[in-house]
Design a protein around this motif. Sequence first.
Motif, PDB file in Angstrom:
ATOM      1  N   THR A  14     -20.695 -26.233  21.786  1.00  0.00           N
ATOM      2  CA  THR A  14     -20.119 -26.088  20.454  1.00  0.00           C
ATOM      3  C   THR A  14     -20.140 -24.619  20.065  1.00  0.00           C
ATOM      4  OG1 THR A  14     -21.051 -28.240  19.830  1.00  0.00           O
ATOM      5  CG2 THR A  14     -20.330 -26.818  18.033  1.00  0.00           C
ATOM      6  N   ASN A  15     -19.050 -24.122  19.514  1.00  0.00           N
ATOM      7  CA  ASN A  15     -19.030 -22.766  18.986  1.00  0.00           C
ATOM      8  C   ASN A  15     -19.526 -22.856  17.544  1.00  0.00           C
ATOM      9  OD1 ASN A  15     -18.291 -20.280  17.754  1.00  0.00           O
ATOM     10  ND2 ASN A  15     -16.815 -19.921  19.405  1.00  0.00           N
ATOM     11  N   ILE A  16     -20.789 -22.489  17.333  1.00  0.00           N
ATOM     12  CA  ILE A  16     -21.405 -22.566  16.006  1.00  0.00           C
ATOM     13  C   ILE A  16     -20.705 -21.618  15.037  1.00  0.00           C
ATOM     14  CG2 ILE A  16     -23.564 -22.196  14.726  1.00  0.00           C
ATOM     15  CD1 ILE A  16     -23.633 -24.622  16.657  1.00  0.00           C
ATOM     16  N   THR A  17     -20.394 -20.418  15.483  1.00  0.00           N
ATOM     17  CA  THR A  17     -19.760 -19.407  14.635  1.00  0.00           C
ATOM     18  C   THR A  17     -18.412 -19.894  14.110  1.00  0.00           C
ATOM     19  OG1 THR A  17     -20.858 -17.659  15.891  1.00  0.00           O
ATOM     20  CG2 THR A  17     -18.959 -17.009  14.552  1.00  0.00           C
ATOM     21  N   GLY A  19     -17.409 -23.083  14.120  1.00  0.00           N
ATOM     22  CA  GLY A  19     -17.489 -24.443  13.606  1.00  0.00           C
ATOM     23  C   GLY A  19     -16.708 -25.455  14.423  1.00  0.00           C
ATOM     24  N   ASP A  32     -19.908 -14.446  18.976  1.00  0.00           N
ATOM     25  CA  ASP A  32     -19.987 -15.869  18.627  1.00  0.00           C
ATOM     26  C   ASP A  32     -21.273 -16.482  19.177  1.00  0.00           C
ATOM     27  OD1 ASP A  32     -17.518 -15.704  17.424  1.00  0.00           O
ATOM     28  OD2 ASP A  32     -16.486 -17.025  18.839  1.00  0.00           O
ATOM     29  N   GLU A  35     -23.682 -23.193  21.195  1.00  0.00           N
ATOM     30  CA  GLU A  35     -24.793 -24.115  21.450  1.00  0.00           C
ATOM     31  C   GLU A  35     -24.450 -25.033  22.616  1.00  0.00           C
ATOM     32  OE1 GLU A  35     -27.547 -26.126  18.480  1.00  0.00           O
ATOM     33  OE2 GLU A  35     -26.085 -27.720  18.929  1.00  0.00           O
ATOM     34  N   SER A 114     -31.346 -28.649  23.764  1.00  0.00           N
ATOM     35  CA  SER A 114     -30.256 -27.722  23.458  1.00  0.00           C
ATOM     36  C   SER A 114     -30.773 -26.293  23.412  1.00  0.00           C
ATOM     37  CB  SER A 114     -29.597 -28.098  22.130  1.00  0.00           C
ATOM     38  OG  SER A 114     -30.532 -28.019  21.074  1.00  0.00           O
ATOM     39  N   GLN A 116     -29.113 -22.071  22.285  1.00  0.00           N
ATOM     40  CA  GLN A 116     -28.008 -21.278  21.747  1.00  0.00           C
ATOM     41  C   GLN A 116     -27.971 -19.909  22.393  1.00  0.00           C
ATOM     42  OE1 GLN A 116     -28.308 -21.170  17.471  1.00  0.00           O
ATOM     43  NE2 GLN A 116     -27.643 -23.290  17.270  1.00  0.00           N
TER      44      GLN A 116
END
Length: 120
Positions: A14-17, A19, A32, A35, A114, A116
Amino acid sequence: MAFGSEVTFTNTVTNITQGSEASTALEGRPGDVIEYNIDLFNGTDDAISNIQLVSAVPPFTALAAVISCNNSDLPSTLSCDVITPDSVNQVGYQGVIRWQLVGKLGVGHRARVSYQVIIK
């Protein structure tokens, strides 16, 4: 209930930055935060133990946060230790990551670890 004979693993990112939704691939830009999730499902007819999950910080990235088992989604029957070859678990780390899951993962149960990273 009979399950089968498989322990399955699913890796998502998932690209947290940005969303993004969890998927098996994504696009990202320098800076970026990404996770990675490793999901384990016990589809066998017996509890499993002595579980080791191994991953690595991908090229052109570095660990964005210390890896903690407290950030993981583990059933109460499991605890975990995070291990790296040189015992380093800090922001900026690059290399192999191993989760040693202690205890038993029951039939039909799931576990998730997980971490990041930040894209350089």
